[in-house]
Scaffold this motif. Structure first.
Motif, PDB file in Angstrom:
ATOM      1  N   ASP A  87      26.777 -27.577  -1.561  1.00  0.00           N
ATOM      2  CA  ASP A  87      25.984 -26.653  -2.367  1.00  0.00           C
ATOM      3  C   ASP A  87      25.251 -25.660  -1.453  1.00  0.00           C
ATOM      4  OD1 ASP A  87      24.827 -26.103  -5.136  1.00  0.00           O
ATOM      5  OD2 ASP A  87      23.049 -26.211  -3.873  1.00  0.00           O
ATOM      6  N   MET A 113      19.926 -24.662  -3.181  1.00  0.00           N
ATOM      7  CA  MET A 113      19.201 -25.555  -4.071  1.00  0.00           C
ATOM      8  C   MET A 113      18.731 -26.844  -3.393  1.00  0.00           C
ATOM      9  SD  MET A 113      20.443 -27.506  -7.449  1.00  0.00           S
ATOM     10  CE  MET A 113      19.378 -27.789  -8.850  1.00  0.00           C
ATOM     11  N   SER A 123      26.950 -20.155   0.208  1.00  0.00           N
ATOM     12  CA  SER A 123      26.881 -18.750   0.629  1.00  0.00           C
ATOM     13  C   SER A 123      25.960 -18.598   1.845  1.00  0.00           C
ATOM     14  CB  SER A 123      26.411 -17.861  -0.525  1.00  0.00           C
ATOM     15  OG  SER A 123      25.101 -18.193  -0.887  1.00  0.00           O
ATOM     16  N   ASN A 136      14.341 -16.883  -7.727  1.00  0.00           N
ATOM     17  CA  ASN A 136      14.884 -15.616  -7.258  1.00  0.00           C
ATOM     18  C   ASN A 136      14.211 -14.486  -8.043  1.00  0.00           C
ATOM     19  OD1 ASN A 136      16.336 -13.346  -6.660  1.00  0.00           O
ATOM     20  ND2 ASN A 136      18.330 -14.371  -6.725  1.00  0.00           N
ATOM     21  N   GLU A 170      24.719 -30.417 -10.285  1.00  0.00           N
ATOM     22  CA  GLU A 170      23.487 -30.040  -9.593  1.00  0.00           C
ATOM     23  C   GLU A 170      22.241 -30.523 -10.337  1.00  0.00           C
ATOM     24  OE1 GLU A 170      24.757 -25.923  -9.667  1.00  0.00           O
ATOM     25  OE2 GLU A 170      24.861 -25.861  -7.493  1.00  0.00           O
ATOM     26  N   TYR A 226      11.530 -19.359  -1.371  1.00  0.00           N
ATOM     27  CA  TYR A 226      12.863 -19.432  -1.978  1.00  0.00           C
ATOM     28  C   TYR A 226      13.910 -19.237  -0.896  1.00  0.00           C
ATOM     29  CZ  TYR A 226      16.663 -18.745  -5.338  1.00  0.00           C
ATOM     30  OH  TYR A 226      17.834 -18.866  -6.053  1.00  0.00           O
ATOM     31  N   TYR A 229      15.581 -22.072 -11.872  1.00  0.00           N
ATOM     32  CA  TYR A 229      16.714 -21.152 -12.029  1.00  0.00           C
ATOM     33  C   TYR A 229      16.883 -20.972 -13.541  1.00  0.00           C
ATOM     34  CZ  TYR A 229      19.993 -17.968 -10.240  1.00  0.00           C
ATOM     35  OH  TYR A 229      20.588 -16.770  -9.904  1.00  0.00           O
TER      36      TYR A 229
HETATM   37  P1  FDP Z   1      25.293 -20.826  -3.663  1.00  0.00           P
HETATM   38  O1  FDP Z   1      25.567 -19.721  -4.633  1.00  0.00           O
HETATM   39  O2  FDP Z   1      25.035 -20.331  -2.243  1.00  0.00           O
HETATM   40  O3  FDP Z   1      26.297 -21.956  -3.690  1.00  0.00           O
HETATM   41  O4  FDP Z   1      24.702 -23.616  -6.559  1.00  0.00           O
HETATM   42  C1  FDP Z   1      24.621 -22.354  -6.293  1.00  0.00           C
HETATM   43  C2  FDP Z   1      23.501 -21.861  -5.378  1.00  0.00           C
HETATM   44  O5  FDP Z   1      23.914 -21.518  -4.109  1.00  0.00           O
HETATM   45  C3  FDP Z   1      22.296 -22.816  -5.204  1.00  0.00           C
HETATM   46  O6  FDP Z   1      22.401 -23.692  -4.129  1.00  0.00           O
HETATM   47  C4  FDP Z   1      21.155 -21.857  -5.041  1.00  0.00           C
HETATM   48  O7  FDP Z   1      19.901 -22.412  -5.380  1.00  0.00           O
HETATM   49  C5  FDP Z   1      21.537 -20.713  -5.948  1.00  0.00           C
HETATM   50  O8  FDP Z   1      22.951 -20.745  -6.045  1.00  0.00           O
HETATM   51  C6  FDP Z   1      21.102 -19.375  -5.427  1.00  0.00           C
HETATM   52  O9  FDP Z   1      21.418 -18.404  -6.358  1.00  0.00           O
HETATM   53  P2  FDP Z   1      20.870 -16.890  -6.230  1.00  0.00           P
HETATM   54  O10 FDP Z   1      21.540 -16.305  -5.028  1.00  0.00           O
HETATM   55  O11 FDP Z   1      21.287 -16.240  -7.502  1.00  0.00           O
HETATM   56  O12 FDP Z   1      19.387 -16.944  -6.089  1.00  0.00           O
END
Ligand code: FDP
Length: 345
Positions: free
Chosen positions: A119, A249, A122, A212, A281, A245, A265
């Motif tokens: 998780d 997650m 990105s 966010n 999650e 932030y 979120y």
């Molecule tokens: P990611 O897209 O990097 O995999 O589960 C998805 C997640 O990360 C969570 O770990 C994180 O809290 C959230 O998305 C972040 O989303 P935003 O970039 O929209 O804030």
């Protein structure tokens, strides 16, 4: 009480099992297999900057997001560590559209495993903490037959165990089997998880919020008012709160679990069910946070009471310190209006 320094995860799991004379040892075996997968993933995550593993594969996962090599490695590792123990009847992964059957050559067991292998992926390239999340249920269909979607689509309160592994400045395995949440730090010198956070109790009220804020324009009016409320000055309620932030997650919730905080979120006018997945999650994190004395809801309903309809469904989530989660629920309940996009000036 044994010396905490020598309380390994394996020993903790076995001692926990002794509290249940009816236990068959299968759940303990499952958790041990998971800790092995965590060690291998941790090793690979730590090597990510050194070997040619970073970068995109060019494939998209079922949510249309670009998948990185490390996600796929973690997914494969989880599957390979868990497919042959004889304790599972079915699995589900955030990286796979359908349920995952146990290969016919292996014994079928009574448990169900759902996981998000990596998780926050990105963030990998920026060396930011990421994590693996897992959730274990007992099957509801007859034993000795392959598990089905019905086994996977259970309410979160039916979980028998859940946990996450955070790959950060150190690797920490946090789990609950219903009796408190416990954290174990990986000692890289001899490859054991050692008890470092016994019976975590999250503060009932915090001074910290995680959301966010780039999505402000699209939020529910009650949420907008709540965030403004947190930013106002009031000594009695320890406002203004600080904002933290990371956008990963596991990392955001792990910090808030230890220090106190609310992670949100929400749904918004563009994404009516928010972003995060209920089964991979939100349910496991809610189970852990509740075991530590916190609260998790979708703004109205307790996360663990939501009845899932689809494997990959999303839900809004407000999770963390109990009083803070109650407060945002109050703010949102006061505003009857639906989410609307503010008109551009
Ligand atoms: P990611 O897209 O990097 O995999 O589960 C998805 C997640 O990360 C969570 O770990 C994180 O809290 C959230 O998305 C972040 O989303 P935003 O970039 O929209 O804030």
């Amino acid at each position: 009480m044994p010396n905490l320094r020598f309380m390994t995860l394996a020993r903790h799991i076995i001692e926990g099992e002794r509290m249940h004379p009816e236990a068959t040892g299968e759940l303990s075996a499952l958790l041990s297999d998971l800790s092995l997968a965590a060690k291998v993933i941790s090793l690979e995550v730590n090597k990510a900057g050194l070997v040619d593993i970073l970068g995109f594969t060019g494939d998209n996962n079922i949510h249309g997001e670009q998948v990185k090599k490390l996600d796929m490695f973690a997914h494969d590792m989880m599957f390979r560590a868990m497919d042959h123990g004889g304790h599972l009847c079915v699995m589900g992964s955030e990286e796979e559209e359908d349920i995952i059957h146990i290969p016919p050559k292996f014994k079928i067991g009574k448990y169900v495993l759902l996981f998000d292998p990596l998780d926050g992926s990105s963030n990998i390239d920026a060396n930011i903490s990421i994590g693996t999340i897992f959730s274990i249920y007992k099957r509801v269909t007859p034993e000795d037959t392959p598990g089905t979607l019905e086994d996977c689509l259970q309410q979160g309160l039916k979980q028998v165990a859940a946990g996450y592994v955070i790959y950060g400045s150190s690797t920490i395995f946090v789990y609950t089997a219903g009796h408190g949440a416990h954290g174990f730090t990986l000692d890289p010198s001899f490859g054991e998880f050692l008890l470092s956070h016994e019976n975590i109790k999250t503060p009932k009220k915090s001074k910290l919020y995680s959301i966010n804020e780039g999505n402000y324009l699209y939020w529910h009016p009650g949420l907008k008012k709540y965030i403004k409320y947190l930013q106002e000055e009031d000594k009695a309620t320890e406002r203004p709160y600080s904002s933290r932030y990371i956008g990963s997650m596991v990392a955001d919730i792990h910090r808030n679990l230890l220090y106190g905080g609310i992670f949100m979120y929400p749904a918004d006018s563009r994404h009516h069910k928010g972003k995060l997945r209920l089964m991979y999650e939100c349910n496991p994190m809610a189970f852990i946070v509740e075991a530590a004395g916190g609260r998790a809801s979708d703004g109205k309903t307790r996360i663990l009471e939501l009845q899932p309809k689809e494997l990959h469904e999303r839900t809004p989530i407000f999770i963390g310190s109990e009083e803070d989660v109650k407060k945002v629920e109050e703010f949102m309940a006061k505003e009857k209006s639906e989410i609307t996009i503010e008109s551009k000036k």
